[in-house]
Design an enzyme around this catalytic site. Structure first.
Site, PDB file in Angstrom:
ATOM      1  N   GLN A  95     -61.783 -30.548  40.899  1.00 38.19           N
ATOM      2  CA  GLN A  95     -63.194 -30.789  41.158  1.00 38.19           C
ATOM      3  C   GLN A  95     -64.059 -30.371  39.977  1.00 38.19           C
ATOM      4  O   GLN A  95     -63.579 -29.751  39.023  1.00 38.19           O
ATOM      5  CB  GLN A  95     -63.619 -30.049  42.431  1.00 38.19           C
ATOM      6  CG  GLN A  95     -63.213 -28.581  42.454  1.00 38.19           C
ATOM      7  CD  GLN A  95     -63.257 -27.958  43.839  1.00 38.19           C
ATOM      8  OE1 GLN A  95     -64.013 -27.016  44.076  1.00 38.19           O
ATOM      9  NE2 GLN A  95     -62.443 -28.459  44.753  1.00 38.19           N
ATOM     10  N   HIS A  97     -68.419 -29.143  39.335  1.00 39.74           N
ATOM     11  CA  HIS A  97     -69.679 -28.807  39.992  1.00 39.74           C
ATOM     12  C   HIS A  97     -70.867 -29.194  39.112  1.00 39.74           C
ATOM     13  O   HIS A  97     -70.792 -29.122  37.880  1.00 39.74           O
ATOM     14  CB  HIS A  97     -69.750 -27.306  40.280  1.00 39.74           C
ATOM     15  CG  HIS A  97     -68.626 -26.788  41.117  1.00 39.74           C
ATOM     16  ND1 HIS A  97     -68.181 -27.442  42.238  1.00 39.74           N
ATOM     17  CD2 HIS A  97     -67.866 -25.669  41.002  1.00 39.74           C
ATOM     18  CE1 HIS A  97     -67.185 -26.751  42.781  1.00 39.74           C
ATOM     19  NE2 HIS A  97     -66.970 -25.672  42.041  1.00 39.74           N
ATOM     20  N   GLU A 114     -69.504 -20.619  38.475  1.00 43.41           N
ATOM     21  CA  GLU A 114     -68.730 -19.620  39.209  1.00 43.41           C
ATOM     22  C   GLU A 114     -67.756 -18.920  38.274  1.00 43.41           C
ATOM     23  O   GLU A 114     -67.636 -19.260  37.092  1.00 43.41           O
ATOM     24  CB  GLU A 114     -67.977 -20.271  40.375  1.00 43.41           C
ATOM     25  CG  GLU A 114     -66.952 -21.311  39.951  1.00 43.41           C
ATOM     26  CD  GLU A 114     -66.396 -22.107  41.130  1.00 43.41           C
ATOM     27  OE1 GLU A 114     -67.034 -22.135  42.207  1.00 43.41           O
ATOM     28  OE2 GLU A 114     -65.317 -22.700  40.969  1.00 43.41           O
ATOM     29  N   HIS A 171     -61.823 -28.214  37.220  1.00 41.86           N
ATOM     30  CA  HIS A 171     -61.040 -27.024  37.569  1.00 41.86           C
ATOM     31  C   HIS A 171     -60.356 -27.186  38.926  1.00 41.86           C
ATOM     32  O   HIS A 171     -60.758 -28.014  39.744  1.00 41.86           O
ATOM     33  CB  HIS A 171     -61.943 -25.786  37.610  1.00 41.86           C
ATOM     34  CG  HIS A 171     -62.979 -25.841  38.706  1.00 41.86           C
ATOM     35  ND1 HIS A 171     -64.169 -26.501  38.553  1.00 41.86           N
ATOM     36  CD2 HIS A 171     -62.991 -25.322  39.962  1.00 41.86           C
ATOM     37  CE1 HIS A 171     -64.885 -26.398  39.665  1.00 41.86           C
ATOM     38  NE2 HIS A 171     -64.184 -25.690  40.542  1.00 41.86           N
ATOM     39  N   ARG A 191     -65.291 -33.903  44.211  1.00 38.45           N
ATOM     40  CA  ARG A 191     -63.836 -33.952  44.196  1.00 38.45           C
ATOM     41  C   ARG A 191     -63.386 -35.095  43.306  1.00 38.45           C
ATOM     42  O   ARG A 191     -63.688 -36.262  43.562  1.00 38.45           O
ATOM     43  CB  ARG A 191     -63.333 -34.115  45.634  1.00 38.45           C
ATOM     44  CG  ARG A 191     -61.872 -33.789  45.841  1.00 38.45           C
ATOM     45  CD  ARG A 191     -61.482 -33.888  47.314  1.00 38.45           C
ATOM     46  NE  ARG A 191     -62.125 -32.872  48.125  1.00 38.45           N
ATOM     47  CZ  ARG A 191     -62.892 -33.135  49.185  1.00 38.45           C
ATOM     48  NH1 ARG A 191     -63.111 -34.371  49.559  1.00 38.45           N
ATOM     49  NH2 ARG A 191     -63.428 -32.145  49.872  1.00 38.45           N
TER      50      ARG A 191
END
Length: 321
Positions: A95, A97, A114, A171, A191
């Site tokens: 995926q 982000h 993250e 990642h 995704r």
């Protein structure tokens, strides 16, 4: 308010989840396909709840909305951070982000930068972290032709490793890995590839988001440099893994002895006990803490003392959070 805000996590079942959140941390999980413990969360999809003191029963979301003084009167419509523990019994989907601008325009929430602290990893376990495409055109071609082995960058990991995953990074957490994740408070995931898995509940493959993934992926991939710093506070060994505009993440390790921490610039601190047991002492009052406990130290707590044998991951909002 000079006590920690101890929290009851919120649990998320996932197609790739397992049961180690129960066996490793003693949590009462909903099933043996529990993938995520939302340990410190103010997100509407899974807010954590205070279990002690005058705010018992309130969610982090409610405190952010109604008692902003606990967070140093910080700005922002939503509590900006989210701490999770993830148990990957199987590979997560690959995926990417979005950043804040893309997420605001298309999803109406924060972007998602993250980072991961690796708690456990089976021998040979690895992450997908980054990619090998040099241009957007090459990225698009590899995706359209499903050249996954050529596209994805694989990285072996072991317990204690730390990876920073800025928005725009392709990642995936691999099978047999558990991580503590510190992230922006966002539940937006695009995704890119899901190993052609079929969801047993629906009998269908899960939705992919190829256009959004291509839109958001940073090309070429450049592994981010960490501004790591190691130092001591009393008897504690401290590692600051990263400090960014989104968050700063620290590891506090105490093997017996005492450490007194004083609040610096950050208005509040998120704390997750990963191993051991001991106590935190504030204004002469002691609170027992042990593996699996999560809490927030509000802005009204200016100093705290740790005693015992403890491994902790702590985080603070970045200066622009």
């Amino acid at each position: 308010m000079t006590e920690p805000l101890f929290l009851q996590p919120y649990f998320q079942e996932k197609i790739w989840g397992g049961s180690r959140l129960a066996s490793e941390y003693g949590y009462d999980i909903p099933s043996d396909h529990t993938g995520e413990c939302w340990a410190i969360s103010g997100h509407s999809h899974g807010p954590a709840t205070v279990i002690n003191g005058p705010y018992k029963g309130k969610t982090v979301t409610e405190l952010w909305d109604q008692h902003r003084e606990l967070f140093g009167d910080a700005k922002g419509d939503v509590f900006p951070l989210l701490t999770k523990i993830l148990d990957a019994r199987e590979d997560l989907s690959v995926q990417v982000h979005p950043d804040d601008a893309y997420a605001k325009e298309h999803e109406g929430e924060l972007g998602k930068t993250e980072c991961w602290y690796v708690l456990a990893a089976e021998p040979g376990a690895e992450m997908i972290y980054g990619h090998h495409a040099q241009t957007k055109a090459e990225l698009t071609e590899m995706i359209e032709n499903q050249q996954w082995d050529k596209l994805f960058r694989h990285v072996p990991v072991k317990p204690g490793d730390f990876l920073y995953v800025p928005s725009g990074t392709i990642h995936a957490i691999g099978k047999g890995i558990m991580v503590l994740e510190t992230q922006q408070s966002s539940d937006t995931t695009y995704r890119l590839y899901d190993f052609d898995r079929v969801d047993k509940k629906t009998g269908k493959k899960r939705e992919l988001h190829l256009k959004q993934s291509i839109d958001c992926t940073n090309v070429p991939f450049t592994e981010p440099k960490l501004n790591r710093k190691d130092y001591t506070v009393g008897d504690a060994q401290v590692t600051r893994f990263v400090s960014t505009k989104f968050f700063a993440v620290y590891k506090w390790s105490l093997t017996g002895g005492t450490a007194v921490f004083k609040r610096q610039e950050a208005p509040y601190t998120l704390v997750s006990v990963l191993d051991g047991q001991g106590e935190i002492k504030i204004d002469g009052q002691s609170y027992p803490i042990k593996k699996g406990v999560h809490f927030i130290l509000p802005s009204t707590v200016k100093e705290w003392q740790l005693n015992g044998n403890l491994t902790i991951i702590a985080s603070e909002p970045g200066q622009e959070a």
